[in-house]
Design an enzyme around this catalytic site. Structure first.
Site, PDB file in Angstrom:
ATOM      1  N   SER A  63       0.794  -1.242   0.000  1.00  0.00           N
ATOM      2  CA  SER A  63       0.000   0.000   0.000  1.00  0.00           C
ATOM      3  C   SER A  63       0.821   1.284   0.000  1.00  0.00           C
ATOM      4  CB  SER A  63      -0.948   0.027   1.193  1.00  0.00           C
ATOM      5  OG  SER A  63      -2.101  -0.687   0.855  1.00  0.00           O
ATOM      6  N   LYS A  66       0.413   3.486  -2.923  1.00  0.00           N
ATOM      7  CA  LYS A  66      -0.742   4.367  -3.114  1.00  0.00           C
ATOM      8  C   LYS A  66      -0.340   5.845  -3.022  1.00  0.00           C
ATOM      9  CE  LYS A  66      -3.783   0.724  -1.411  1.00  0.00           C
ATOM     10  NZ  LYS A  66      -4.462   0.111  -0.272  1.00  0.00           N
ATOM     11  N   TYR A 188      -3.842  -2.236 -10.451  1.00  0.00           N
ATOM     12  CA  TYR A 188      -3.760  -1.986  -9.000  1.00  0.00           C
ATOM     13  C   TYR A 188      -2.819  -2.997  -8.329  1.00  0.00           C
ATOM     14  CZ  TYR A 188      -5.107  -2.302  -4.097  1.00  0.00           C
ATOM     15  OH  TYR A 188      -5.059  -2.390  -2.725  1.00  0.00           O
ATOM     16  N   TYR A 239      -4.892   3.178   7.860  1.00  0.00           N
ATOM     17  CA  TYR A 239      -6.217   2.555   7.954  1.00  0.00           C
ATOM     18  C   TYR A 239      -6.868   2.926   9.277  1.00  0.00           C
ATOM     19  CZ  TYR A 239      -3.548  -0.075   4.578  1.00  0.00           C
ATOM     20  OH  TYR A 239      -2.736  -0.421   3.561  1.00  0.00           O
ATOM     21  N   VAL A 257       1.130  -3.890   3.666  1.00  0.00           N
ATOM     22  CA  VAL A 257       1.080  -5.218   4.292  1.00  0.00           C
ATOM     23  C   VAL A 257       2.323  -6.059   3.998  1.00  0.00           C
ATOM     24  CG1 VAL A 257      -1.445  -5.327   4.498  1.00  0.00           C
ATOM     25  CG2 VAL A 257      -0.322  -6.253   2.441  1.00  0.00           C
TER      26      VAL A 257
END
Ligand code: GLU
Length: 303
Positions: A63, A66, A188, A239, A257
């Site tokens: 992530s 991103k 993605y 998150y 992760v």
């Protein structure tokens, strides 16, 4: 500031947590990673580099990718980007479907999976060769031409990515993605599969640390946009643990992760830490501890 000694002291202090948590095993290719690894690298805005342990071992950035996608989308779309994705903390898991359903396909922010899937869709619409351009941008930021996708990880994630496929379908149902679902998902997953090491990540994030306008591979961000990108990292980078990270560490950052965490101390340094064992929220156990101690010892944070 003797950053080198601080990194070494931090490692000794977090050793008792070395066996806590476990690596992400919902992605089969990541389940194979040796969980007992640790690396850390801090680079100052003056270009001094301090590293410790496996700072030059590459891992799946997941992530963290991103942030790069957001920087490209902000550069291309400007403020109109926020019509496609929100910028409020989600308070839910990174792959939650519930919130997306209630909010009718408008992802809460670009760092939950739904938001990043929308970023992938935007890049697919806007760019002729998104895969190549994304890599070119990341390589320019970290100054290393060998950074690449790991197709084994990307394919492995696609084969088991039922929840992300559900998210993409829900987005499509609400008209929130323009391109073919399969194409969006694969792009993605490819972005998530990029492999970098702590040293490369620290270098790449210097661009978001020194707050001067930048242009890499044709993508420009003004000082104001860099400030806003940091604000989204601060509020949404972890998150449903974004509040905890803010409280304990006090820096804008982003986790993945794969066990990596990147954090930015504006106008001072960027720091990357990696250890694959994750807590229940998907953030690296040793990584969180290491950064908490870093801002405690250096007394450098944004608060
Ligand atoms: N590729 C991962 C997923 O979509 C990214 C999650 C993360 O790193 O937090 O599930």
């Amino acid at each position: 500031m003797d950053y080198q000694k601080i990194l070494e002291d931090i490692y000794q202090e977090i050793l008792p947590y070395a066996k806590e948590g476990k690596q992400a095993d919902y992605i089969p290719a990541l389940a194979k990673v040796d969980p007992d690894q640790f690396g850390m690298c801090l680079e100052t805005v003056e270009g001094e580099v301090y590293e410790y342990m496996q700072a030059e071992t590459r891992f799946s950035i997941q992530s963290i990718t991103k942030v790069f996608a957001l920087a490209m989308c902000l550069s291309i779309k400007g403020e109109s980007l926020w019509k496609r994705v929100g910028k409020e903390p989600s308070g839910t898991a990174f792959n939650s479907l519930v919130q997306l359903e209630i909010e009718k396909g408008l992802p809460r922010n670009p760092f939950i999976n739904a938001g990043a899937i929308v970023l992938a869709d935007i890049l697919l619409t806007e760019l002729d060769d998104p895969e190549e351009e994304f890599l070119t941008f990341v390589r320019a930021l970290c100054g290393n031409e060998t950074v690449d996708y790991n197709m084994e990880v990307a394919v492995s994630e696609r084969e088991t990515g039922y929840l992300n496929a559900a998210i993409a379908n829900l987005l499509k149902y609400h008209g929130a993605i323009e391109n073919d679902i399969e194409r969006v998902l694969m792009f993605y997953f490819k972005m998530c599969s990029v492999e970098m090491n702590c040293r490369e990540l620290a270098k790449a994030f210097l661009a978001f640390t020194n707050y001067s306008p930048f242009e890499y591979a044709g993508y420009k961000l003004s000082r104001s946009r860099i400030k806003r990108l940091n604000a989204v990292m601060q509020t949404c980078g972890f998150y449903d643990e974004a509040g905890e990270f803010s409280y304990l560490v006090g820096l804008p950052g982003k986790s993945g992760v794969g066990g990596g965490i990147i954090a930015v101390c504006p106008l001072r340094y960027s720091v990357a830490v990696w250890s694959p064992r994750l807590n229940s929220k998907g953030n690296s156990v040793m990584g969180m501890k290491a950064l908490e101690l870093l801002t405690t010892y250096t007394e450098e944070s944004i608060f």
